[in-house]
Design a protein around this motif. Sequence first.
Motif, PDB file in Angstrom:
ATOM      1  N   LEU A 154      88.207 116.532  35.171  1.00  0.00           N
ATOM      2  CA  LEU A 154      88.303 116.193  36.581  1.00  0.00           C
ATOM      3  C   LEU A 154      86.953 115.664  37.019  1.00  0.00           C
ATOM      4  N   GLU A 155      86.970 114.507  37.680  1.00  0.00           N
ATOM      5  CA  GLU A 155      85.741 113.941  38.216  1.00  0.00           C
ATOM      6  C   GLU A 155      85.935 113.686  39.700  1.00  0.00           C
ATOM      7  N   LYS A 156      84.977 114.168  40.496  1.00  0.00           N
ATOM      8  CA  LYS A 156      85.028 113.981  41.941  1.00  0.00           C
ATOM      9  C   LYS A 156      83.755 113.302  42.395  1.00  0.00           C
ATOM     10  N   THR A 157      83.951 112.242  43.159  1.00  0.00           N
ATOM     11  CA  THR A 157      82.832 111.574  43.813  1.00  0.00           C
ATOM     12  C   THR A 157      83.049 111.715  45.325  1.00  0.00           C
ATOM     13  N   ASP A 158      82.202 111.069  46.103  1.00  0.00           N
ATOM     14  CA  ASP A 158      82.367 111.111  47.558  1.00  0.00           C
ATOM     15  C   ASP A 158      83.671 110.456  48.000  1.00  0.00           C
ATOM     16  N   LYS A 159      84.185 109.540  47.183  1.00  0.00           N
ATOM     17  CA  LYS A 159      85.342 108.759  47.611  1.00  0.00           C
ATOM     18  C   LYS A 159      86.623 109.019  46.847  1.00  0.00           C
ATOM     19  N   LYS A 186      92.659 113.510  23.914  1.00  0.00           N
ATOM     20  CA  LYS A 186      92.953 114.233  22.681  1.00  0.00           C
ATOM     21  C   LYS A 186      91.698 115.022  22.324  1.00  0.00           C
ATOM     22  N   THR A 187      91.833 115.996  21.457  1.00  0.00           N
ATOM     23  CA  THR A 187      90.681 116.840  21.117  1.00  0.00           C
ATOM     24  C   THR A 187      89.556 116.071  20.426  1.00  0.00           C
ATOM     25  N   ASN A 188      89.848 114.892  19.862  1.00  0.00           N
ATOM     26  CA  ASN A 188      88.790 114.082  19.244  1.00  0.00           C
ATOM     27  C   ASN A 188      88.077 113.194  20.259  1.00  0.00           C
ATOM     28  N   GLY A 189      88.467 113.277  21.540  1.00  0.00           N
ATOM     29  CA  GLY A 189      87.819 112.505  22.598  1.00  0.00           C
ATOM     30  C   GLY A 189      88.533 111.225  22.969  1.00  0.00           C
ATOM     31  N   THR A 190      89.633 110.900  22.312  1.00  0.00           N
ATOM     32  CA  THR A 190      90.380 109.680  22.600  1.00  0.00           C
ATOM     33  C   THR A 190      91.139 109.833  23.920  1.00  0.00           C
ATOM     34  N   LEU A 191      91.015 108.825  24.787  1.00  0.00           N
ATOM     35  CA  LEU A 191      91.690 108.814  26.080  1.00  0.00           C
ATOM     36  C   LEU A 191      93.204 108.778  25.905  1.00  0.00           C
ATOM     37  N   ILE A 192      93.912 109.542  26.731  1.00  0.00           N
ATOM     38  CA  ILE A 192      95.381 109.512  26.779  1.00  0.00           C
ATOM     39  C   ILE A 192      95.768 108.846  28.091  1.00  0.00           C
ATOM     40  N   THR A 193      96.325 107.659  28.014  1.00  0.00           N
ATOM     41  CA  THR A 193      96.654 106.916  29.233  1.00  0.00           C
ATOM     42  C   THR A 193      97.981 107.345  29.846  1.00  0.00           C
ATOM     43  N   ALA A 194      98.796 108.095  29.110  1.00  0.00           N
ATOM     44  CA  ALA A 194     100.100 108.504  29.620  1.00  0.00           C
ATOM     45  C   ALA A 194     100.026 109.657  30.604  1.00  0.00           C
ATOM     46  N   ARG A 195      98.870 110.223  30.821  1.00  0.00           N
ATOM     47  CA  ARG A 195      98.701 111.346  31.740  1.00  0.00           C
ATOM     48  C   ARG A 195      97.495 111.073  32.624  1.00  0.00           C
ATOM     49  N   GLY A 196      97.470 111.715  33.772  1.00  0.00           N
ATOM     50  CA  GLY A 196      96.298 111.605  34.650  1.00  0.00           C
ATOM     51  C   GLY A 196      96.690 111.519  36.107  1.00  0.00           C
ATOM     52  N   TYR A 197      95.672 111.438  36.951  1.00  0.00           N
ATOM     53  CA  TYR A 197      95.885 111.435  38.392  1.00  0.00           C
ATOM     54  C   TYR A 197      94.645 110.865  39.059  1.00  0.00           C
ATOM     55  N   GLU A 198      94.853 110.185  40.180  1.00  0.00           N
ATOM     56  CA  GLU A 198      93.718 109.691  40.952  1.00  0.00           C
ATOM     57  C   GLU A 198      94.131 109.600  42.417  1.00  0.00           C
ATOM     58  N   GLU A 199      93.203 109.981  43.304  1.00  0.00           N
ATOM     59  CA  GLU A 199      93.448 109.851  44.739  1.00  0.00           C
ATOM     60  C   GLU A 199      92.143 109.657  45.467  1.00  0.00           C
ATOM     61  N   SER A 200      92.240 109.046  46.634  1.00  0.00           N
ATOM     62  CA  SER A 200      91.073 108.954  47.507  1.00  0.00           C
ATOM     63  C   SER A 200      90.756 110.347  48.015  1.00  0.00           C
ATOM     64  N   TRP A 201      89.488 110.643  48.137  1.00  0.00           N
ATOM     65  CA  TRP A 201      89.063 111.976  48.571  1.00  0.00           C
ATOM     66  C   TRP A 201      87.969 111.818  49.600  1.00  0.00           C
ATOM     67  N   ALA A 202      88.227 112.290  50.782  1.00  0.00           N
ATOM     68  CA  ALA A 202      87.230 112.130  51.850  1.00  0.00           C
ATOM     69  C   ALA A 202      86.467 113.412  52.080  1.00  0.00           C
TER      70      ALA A 202
END
Length: 167
Positions: free
Chosen positions: A138-143, A151-167
């Motif tokens: 999870l990464e949170k910035t100001d916005k 995966k456990t080897n560090g490879t990105l899984i594009t089939a999962r995830g979430y993103e939203e604006s955060w104020a």
Amino acid sequence: MRVLILSDSHGEAKLLSEIVKRVKADHVIHCGDFCTDEAELPKVPLTVVRGNCDWAQVPQEQIWEGEGVRFFITHGHKYQVKTTPLPMRYRTEEVGAQIGCFGHSHFPFCEKVGDVLLINPGSISYPRGFPHATYAVLEKTDKKLAVTYFKTNGTLITARGYEESWA
């Protein structure tokens, strides 16, 4: 803020340590079933809860706050997470958290349910119903707030995830 969220390592202390070193998070959340002595857990800022297979005397539920975001952490076996997300949502709301983190099902799940973001990072040792062992970051910035799966080897899984604006 960068938070590593993982669960169900089931004795894989070496793999757990490798992931923690690779991700370099500000904080680590382990949603239980680590199945090792507590002394074998990584020596980093860590919130850990006891799963149904753990013997270490750590709490079954924890609250952690970072950068104004309140997390509720539990393993999930007491909240019917294999059948419905609603008990987790209700408990997360009850403790005043915006994010609920859980494991137990070994299946990666990330969904906004009402006003609560629920995150199951999957299992780093024994995936179920998904082809790969996984963890979440999870990464949170100001916005914005984003959850990414790997995966456990560090490879990105594009089939999962979430993103939203955060104020």
